[in-house]
Structures are given as structure tokens and as C-alpha cells.
Design an enzyme around this catalytic site. Structure first.
Site, PDB file in Angstrom:
ATOM      1  N   ARG A 204       7.234  59.952 -10.008  1.00 41.21           N
ATOM      2  CA  ARG A 204       6.809  61.277 -10.141  1.00 41.21           C
ATOM      3  C   ARG A 204       6.074  61.632  -8.849  1.00 41.21           C
ATOM      4  NH1 ARG A 204       4.453  62.245 -16.224  1.00 41.21           N
ATOM      5  NH2 ARG A 204       6.508  62.089 -17.503  1.00 41.21           N
ATOM      6  N   ASP A 273      14.090  56.624   4.584  1.00 46.55           N
ATOM      7  CA  ASP A 273      14.122  55.494   5.349  1.00 46.55           C
ATOM      8  C   ASP A 273      13.931  54.454   4.475  1.00 46.55           C
ATOM      9  OD1 ASP A 273      13.808  53.503   7.074  1.00 46.55           O
ATOM     10  OD2 ASP A 273      12.223  54.315   8.187  1.00 46.55           O
ATOM     11  N   ASP A 277      11.876  48.336   7.657  1.00 49.56           N
ATOM     12  CA  ASP A 277      11.668  47.330   8.690  1.00 49.56           C
ATOM     13  C   ASP A 277      10.421  47.726   9.896  1.00 49.56           C
ATOM     14  OD1 ASP A 277      12.475  49.940   9.848  1.00 49.56           O
ATOM     15  OD2 ASP A 277      14.050  49.076  11.087  1.00 49.56           O
TER      16      ASP A 277
END
Length: 417
Positions: A204, A273, A277
Site C-alpha cells: 500500500r 529498478d 545494485d
């Protein structure tokens, strides 16, 4: 009086009324809540202590309408019972010295026509099981600007059956047990959420059973899911533009979840994304991502056409949110920790069960303002003298000048960009 003169006076009054009706809450106010007037031209209330109740307390300050609330002290206000704030108030958290004000321990509900800026609201595991930290139900016209909302038990934030609402540059994070959720938006109409950080919530971020524009937000380190559709028989309309979904250590790949055909979605330039990383190198969110969740796609926005929000690229939004989200005039240790997780861009962060697991609410030594204000009108003597006002006459605080703001508003607005 001649008919010509009467007509001229009518047009002048109508014109002036229209101008004041469209006065922004403050310079930089955007979205559907941007015209909230708050306590403009009302009285001034000084919060002088960190007590839960009594004269000079925050609870007493927000108990009556028509007030602009300024802070002569900074620190943590620990509240045992929930606070129900009156409508028609301005909470000027930027006036507090030091690291500002944190209201901690229970929920705060708001009324309409309200301006809330630069303050932190944090719930607690000691609240009732179904409590949310901030509640904005059944109201019209409210704007939250640079506000931190954290540690809610059911959701951090609850908005139901309301209209003309803005959350801008806010931090909504670290929901705690039993749900650990960000926000439930139950049928608000014309709600803007822009340039805000949603972080450390299980799901949420928000759940959007709403007519909403969701612009340039960052969702970081969700658990089960990030942005959740309305997922009901009622039609909902969600415009998403320039947002960035950045997975963290606790995140699944579900940056979208629980849409149905009754969720009417317009989307543009959103990114996800998911590789954790430590770099911002996501992919664009596509039609297929929403179709997979069974949303109905729109070619034109439902809300954004009537909005004034400045839209940045998603990559720029990450930088803006990192710098501005929450009560960022001077962040406290909790918000610094949360922003530190975000800055790792996938490598750090946790979803906590209680605020104690997160390190708890730290003690902050109260700091008192050293600014002299002889007439108690909320404007320091030095500022009044500089602007050719009378430092011994409190009535000049409520005077509206040619900008459409009162002298007091000019002062409190000058404290931030």
C-alpha cells in the site's frame, strides 16, 4: 448611487473575491489541496512546551479553528491519546528551532481547510491495533507539505471520502505491526501525491481506491508490493507520471499489484529498478505491466489536466525526493536513517515490526527559540522592524497585504524556500 457605479463596484468585489478564492496556501503549493487557507487572518497560538495537554501544548493549539500555530520550542511531543485537530488551522512547523517538532505515540486526525508543514507525526506499537498515524477523512481542502508520517499500525496514512487534498514532499514510511502498510485511500476525489518518498512499508504505497494523481514519487524497499490498485467494484482513476519504483533488500518484483478493470490508469514515464545494485538504472514501466494486473488503460489523464504540479523526469525525481522528502528543513536521526537506506539504492533497508526494532524514538534535548516577539503575534521583532511593521502591535499579523497573504504568513513562508 448610479447604475454605472453600482456595476463597477460589483465587478470590483467579484474580481477581488475571485482572487482571494484562488490564493495558494503558500508559494510552491501544488495539487488539488493548493488553495487551502488554513488559519489565515485568524489568531496566533504559540506552542511553548512539549506537554501532552494543557496551556501551550500542541494538543491545545490544534483544538480550535482559525489559528496559525507557531512553535517556540523543538523536541518530541509524546501523546498518550489520539488528537483530533480542528478545521481551518495552519501548523507552521518551520517556525520551530533546532530539529523541529515530532508528535509521537498516537494518531492525529485533521479537519478541512488546513495547512500542515514541516513536522513529523509518528505512531507507536502502543496505539490500538487498527490505528493509523495520520487521518484525513471526510474533509475538503488540505495540504501536507514536507511532513514525515511513520509507524502506523494499520496504515501510516488514512484518507476516506475527502476531496481537494495534497501530499507534497512527504515521507510516508515504516508502517509497523500488524499490517505495516503505507496508506489506504478510500474514495477520496482529487487527491495529489507528488515528490514524496514511500519506504519500508510492506504494501500500500498507497492502495489507491481513489481519483488520484501520483506524480514524481519514489517507492523504495516495499515488501510484498509497492503501488496497489483499488481492486473493487467501484470505478477508480489513477494517473501515474514520472515515478520511480526502486526495490530494496525486502522487495519482491511486484511494483504494481491488485488492479482490476475498474481501475482506470493513465501512465507516463514511470520507471522500475529491481536489480538492487546501488545505482539508478531501471527500465520504463510499460502498458504490459498494467495489463498484466488487469487495469484498464487510458490514453488521456483523468486528473492531471486540472492540476498545476511541475512534473520532472523520474530520474530527477529521485534526487529531489532524496533532498526534500519529509520534515527536511533539519532532519532528525530517524529520518536521516531512513534517507540513508534510500541512498543505498537497493542495498540497505528493513521492514520493522515495531518502532523499537527500528531503534525507537530517540530523546531530543528541547531547544527554545531565542527570537524576541514582544507583542506575541508570531513575527519576531527583528523581522517586523525590517518590514516596517509595529513590533508592539499584534493586530498587524492578520493584515493581508498585496500578495494576498497576511503579514504573519509572509514571515512563516520566508523561513523556507
Amino acid at each position: 448611487m448610479s447604475r454605472k457605479l453600482s456595476l463597477s463596484l460589483f465587478l470590483l468585489i467579484t474580481c477581488c473575491s475571485s482572487v482571494y478564492a484562488q490564493q495558494l496556501a503558500f508559494p510552491g503549493a501544488e495539487g488539488f489541496g493548493r488553495f487551502a487557507a488554513g488559519g489565515r487572518s485568524g489568531s496566533v497560538y504559540h506552542v511553548t512546551n512539549l506537554n501532552d495537554t494543557g496551556k501551550g501544548s500542541f494538543r491545545d493549539a490544534v483544538s480550535r479553528t482559525g489559528r496559525t500555530i507557531v512553535f517556540d520550542v523543538s523536541g518530541v511531543i509524546r501523546i498518550k491519546e489520539k488528537i483530533a485537530a480542528a478545521s481551518g488551522i495552519t501548523i507552521a512547523g518551520q517556525t520551530a528551532p533546532g530539529t523541529g517538532i515530532t508528535v509521537y505515540g498516537n494518531s492525529v486526525s485533521f479537519g478541512g481547510n488546513t495547512i500542515v508543514r514541516y513536522i513529523r507525526f509518528r505512531g507507536s506499537i502502543n496505539m490500538p491495533k487498527g490505528a493509523c498515524t495520520v487521518v484525513a477523512d471526510n474533509l475538503k481542502d488540505i495540504i501536507f507539505d514536507h511532513v514525515s508520517i511513520e509507524w502506523g499500525r494499520w496504515d501510516n496514512l488514512h484518507v476516506k471520502n475527502s476531496a481537494n487534498i495534497t501530499f507534497q514532499y512527504c515521507l510516508i514510511g515504516e508502517g509497523i505491526d500488524p499490517q505495516r502498510f503505507g496508506a489506504l485511500l478510500e474514495h477520496p476525489v482529487d487527491i495529489t501525491v507528488h515528490h514524496s518518498l514511500w519506504t519500508g512499508n510492506q504494501s500500500r504505497n498507497p492502495k489507491a481506491k481513489a481519483k488520484i494523481e501520483y506524480i514524481n514519487n519514489v517507492v523504495y524497499n516495499w515488501g510484498k508490493s509497492a503501488f496497489v490498485g483499488g481492486h473493487s467494484a467501484t470505478d477508480h482513476y489513477q494517473d501515474l507520471a514520472g515515478n520511480y519504483f526502486i526495490a530494496g533488500p525486502n522487495s519482491t518484483d511486484e511494483f504494481l499489484s491488485m488492479f482490476t478493470a475498474t481501475d482506470h490508469v493513465y501512465h507516463k514515464d514511470n520507471y522500475a529498478d529491481l536489480n538492487k545494485d546501488g545505482r539508478v538504472n531501471g527500465r520504463v514501466v510499460t502498458d504490459a505491466d498494467f495489463i498484466r494486473e488487469k487495469a484498464t488503460l487510458l490514453q488521456e489523464p483523468s486528473s492531471m489536466q486540472r492540476s498545476n504540479v511541475t512534473i520532472n523526469t523520474a530520474a530527477d525525481a529521485v534526487k529531489i525526493v532524496m533532498a526534500e522528502a519529509g520534515s527536511s528543513l533539519k532532519r532528525d536521526a530517524v529520518d536521516k536513517r531512513i534517507i540513508g537506506y534510500f541512498k543505498s539504492l537497493g542495498k540497505k533497508g528493513r521492514i520493522f515490526k515495531t518502532e523499537a526494532d527500528a531503534g525507537g524514538q530517540p530523546e531530543i534535548r528541547p531547544k527554545r527559540s531565542k527570537l524576541k516577539d514582544r507583542d506575541g503575534d508570531g513575527m519576531p521583532d527583528r523581522w517586523e522592524n525590517k518590514h516596517k511593521l509595529n513590533a508592539d502591535d499584534a493586530s498587524d499579523a492578520a493584515v493581508i497585504n498585496r500578495t494576498g497573504y497576511t503579514n504573519l504568513e509572509e514571515y512563516i513562508n520566508s523561513l523556507v524556500k
